[in-house]
Write an enzyme that holds these catalytic residues in place. Structure first.
Site, PDB file in Angstrom:
ATOM      1  N   ASP A  13       0.863  -1.180   0.000  1.00  0.00           N
ATOM      2  CA  ASP A  13       0.000   0.000   0.000  1.00  0.00           C
ATOM      3  C   ASP A  13       0.902   1.233   0.000  1.00  0.00           C
ATOM      4  O   ASP A  13       2.129   1.124  -0.151  1.00  0.00           O
ATOM      5  CB  ASP A  13      -0.968  -0.027   1.189  1.00  0.00           C
ATOM      6  CG  ASP A  13      -0.306   0.194   2.545  1.00  0.00           C
ATOM      7  OD1 ASP A  13       0.942   0.276   2.629  1.00  0.00           O
ATOM      8  OD2 ASP A  13      -1.043   0.272   3.538  1.00  0.00           O
ATOM      9  N   HIS A  14       0.307   2.401   0.177  1.00  0.00           N
ATOM     10  CA  HIS A  14       1.060   3.657   0.153  1.00  0.00           C
ATOM     11  C   HIS A  14       2.115   3.744   1.260  1.00  0.00           C
ATOM     12  O   HIS A  14       3.173   4.320   1.055  1.00  0.00           O
ATOM     13  CB  HIS A  14       0.094   4.844   0.258  1.00  0.00           C
ATOM     14  CG  HIS A  14      -0.799   4.772   1.458  1.00  0.00           C
ATOM     15  ND1 HIS A  14      -1.915   3.963   1.502  1.00  0.00           N
ATOM     16  CD2 HIS A  14      -0.723   5.374   2.661  1.00  0.00           C
ATOM     17  CE1 HIS A  14      -2.499   4.089   2.681  1.00  0.00           C
ATOM     18  NE2 HIS A  14      -1.802   4.934   3.411  1.00  0.00           N
ATOM     19  N   CYS A  70       2.941  -3.228   4.163  1.00  0.00           N
ATOM     20  CA  CYS A  70       2.103  -2.082   4.525  1.00  0.00           C
ATOM     21  C   CYS A  70       2.753  -1.438   5.740  1.00  0.00           C
ATOM     22  O   CYS A  70       3.880  -1.792   6.092  1.00  0.00           O
ATOM     23  CB  CYS A  70       0.643  -2.477   4.750  1.00  0.00           C
ATOM     24  SG  CYS A  70       0.270  -3.429   6.233  1.00  0.00           S
ATOM     25  N   GLY A  71       2.088  -0.508   6.373  1.00  0.00           N
ATOM     26  CA  GLY A  71       2.697   0.198   7.497  1.00  0.00           C
ATOM     27  C   GLY A  71       3.174  -0.729   8.594  1.00  0.00           C
ATOM     28  O   GLY A  71       4.323  -0.680   9.026  1.00  0.00           O
ATOM     29  N   THR A  72       2.290  -1.610   9.062  1.00  0.00           N
ATOM     30  CA  THR A  72       2.660  -2.563  10.109  1.00  0.00           C
ATOM     31  C   THR A  72       2.917  -3.961   9.571  1.00  0.00           C
ATOM     32  O   THR A  72       3.514  -4.787  10.255  1.00  0.00           O
ATOM     33  CB  THR A  72       1.543  -2.681  11.164  1.00  0.00           C
ATOM     34  OG1 THR A  72       0.375  -3.194  10.520  1.00  0.00           O
ATOM     35  CG2 THR A  72       1.269  -1.346  11.832  1.00  0.00           C
ATOM     36  N   GLY A  73       2.420  -4.260   8.387  1.00  0.00           N
ATOM     37  CA  GLY A  73       2.482  -5.603   7.838  1.00  0.00           C
ATOM     38  C   GLY A  73       1.301  -6.455   8.257  1.00  0.00           C
ATOM     39  O   GLY A  73       1.063  -7.512   7.689  1.00  0.00           O
ATOM     40  N   ILE A  74       0.548  -5.990   9.236  1.00  0.00           N
ATOM     41  CA  ILE A  74      -0.549  -6.795   9.779  1.00  0.00           C
ATOM     42  C   ILE A  74      -1.715  -6.888   8.794  1.00  0.00           C
ATOM     43  O   ILE A  74      -2.154  -7.981   8.435  1.00  0.00           O
ATOM     44  CB  ILE A  74      -1.025  -6.227  11.135  1.00  0.00           C
ATOM     45  CG1 ILE A  74       0.101  -6.304  12.166  1.00  0.00           C
ATOM     46  CG2 ILE A  74      -2.257  -6.988  11.622  1.00  0.00           C
ATOM     47  CD1 ILE A  74      -0.167  -5.509  13.441  1.00  0.00           C
ATOM     48  N   GLY A  75      -2.226  -5.749   8.368  1.00  0.00           N
ATOM     49  CA  GLY A  75      -3.401  -5.757   7.506  1.00  0.00           C
ATOM     50  C   GLY A  75      -3.169  -6.486   6.201  1.00  0.00           C
ATOM     51  O   GLY A  75      -4.002  -7.301   5.771  1.00  0.00           O
ATOM     52  N   HIS A 103       9.606 -24.468   8.733  1.00  0.00           N
ATOM     53  CA  HIS A 103       8.571 -25.217   9.447  1.00  0.00           C
ATOM     54  C   HIS A 103       7.170 -25.038   8.872  1.00  0.00           C
ATOM     55  O   HIS A 103       6.333 -25.923   9.024  1.00  0.00           O
ATOM     56  CB  HIS A 103       8.535 -24.798  10.919  1.00  0.00           C
ATOM     57  CG  HIS A 103       9.782 -25.134  11.656  1.00  0.00           C
ATOM     58  ND1 HIS A 103       9.891 -24.955  13.017  1.00  0.00           N
ATOM     59  CD2 HIS A 103      10.975 -25.632  11.248  1.00  0.00           C
ATOM     60  CE1 HIS A 103      11.103 -25.332  13.411  1.00  0.00           C
ATOM     61  NE2 HIS A 103      11.777 -25.739  12.355  1.00  0.00           N
ATOM     62  N   ARG A 137       8.572 -33.856   9.608  1.00  0.00           N
ATOM     63  CA  ARG A 137       7.667 -33.746  10.751  1.00  0.00           C
ATOM     64  C   ARG A 137       6.723 -32.551  10.646  1.00  0.00           C
ATOM     65  O   ARG A 137       5.686 -32.510  11.294  1.00  0.00           O
ATOM     66  CB  ARG A 137       8.461 -33.660  12.057  1.00  0.00           C
ATOM     67  CG  ARG A 137       9.300 -32.415  12.200  1.00  0.00           C
ATOM     68  CD  ARG A 137      10.218 -32.488  13.432  1.00  0.00           C
ATOM     69  NE  ARG A 137      11.113 -31.361  13.502  1.00  0.00           N
ATOM     70  CZ  ARG A 137      10.892 -30.275  14.242  1.00  0.00           C
ATOM     71  NH1 ARG A 137       9.808 -30.176  14.975  1.00  0.00           N
ATOM     72  NH2 ARG A 137      11.769 -29.295  14.250  1.00  0.00           N
ATOM     73  N   HIS A 138       7.046 -31.594   9.795  1.00  0.00           N
ATOM     74  CA  HIS A 138       6.202 -30.404   9.643  1.00  0.00           C
ATOM     75  C   HIS A 138       5.071 -30.609   8.635  1.00  0.00           C
ATOM     76  O   HIS A 138       4.102 -29.864   8.649  1.00  0.00           O
ATOM     77  CB  HIS A 138       7.051 -29.210   9.209  1.00  0.00           C
ATOM     78  CG  HIS A 138       8.209 -28.958  10.111  1.00  0.00           C
ATOM     79  ND1 HIS A 138       8.059 -28.498  11.402  1.00  0.00           N
ATOM     80  CD2 HIS A 138       9.540 -29.138   9.914  1.00  0.00           C
ATOM     81  CE1 HIS A 138       9.249 -28.390  11.957  1.00  0.00           C
ATOM     82  NE2 HIS A 138      10.166 -28.774  11.079  1.00  0.00           N
TER      83      HIS A 138
END
Length: 153
Positions: A13-14, A70-75, A103, A137-138
């Site tokens: 994003d911006h 994005c700003g936080t990477g969360i959204g 993993h 195992r993963h």
């Protein structure tokens, strides 16, 4: 970073446009083809649109991996993870970048442009791309995350 014939899709994003530009240049300088899914300027845009574009590139096979910012990477990581078959991991240091590949077989890397500096972001990108999935195992757990994969016996 070992280049592949399959591009890496990248989008932001911006708030992430400057970091995305740096990541793109670094990828291209390392020999990677890059599919830039936007955005390209500072005008306000909606991060889900760019998370969706990168996820589509990975799912359609146009890209081996995706990178979203994005700003936080969360959204933008939430937006990417809404797609079946995408395993997007938000990271802010190299240990998580390595472990999410080893993993979780993550196929999209999310970064927060306002949360980490450019050098850490570059280190995370390099680590993510250089780390193979361990399987073994993963595999059983990753299959539960991914409806596109059959559970291992």
């Amino acid at each position: 970073m070992n280049p592949s014939d399959t591009p890496i899709a990248i989008g932001s994003d911006h708030a992430g446009v400057e970091l995305k530009a740096l990541l793109r240049r670094t990828l291209e300088e390392a020999g990677h083809a890059v599919e830039d899914c936007g955005t390209h300027g500072p005008e306000s845009v909606d991060y889900p649109d760019y998370g969706d574009r990168v996820a589509a590139a990975v799912l359609e096979g146009r890209a081996r991996f995706g990178v979203v910012v994005c700003g936080t990477g969360i959204g933008i990581s939430i937006a990417a993870n809404r797609h079946k078959g995408i395993r997007c991991a938000l990271v802010s240091e190299t240990t998580s970048a390595r472990l999410t590949r080893q993993h979780n077989d993550a196929n999209v890397l999310a970064l927060g442009a306002r949360m980490i500096g450019p050098e850490i972001a570059l280190d995370c990108l390099r680590t993510f791309l250089a780390t193979p999935y361990e399987g073994g195992r993963h595999e059983r757990r990753v299959a539960k995350l991914s409806p596109d994969r059959a559970p291992a016996a």
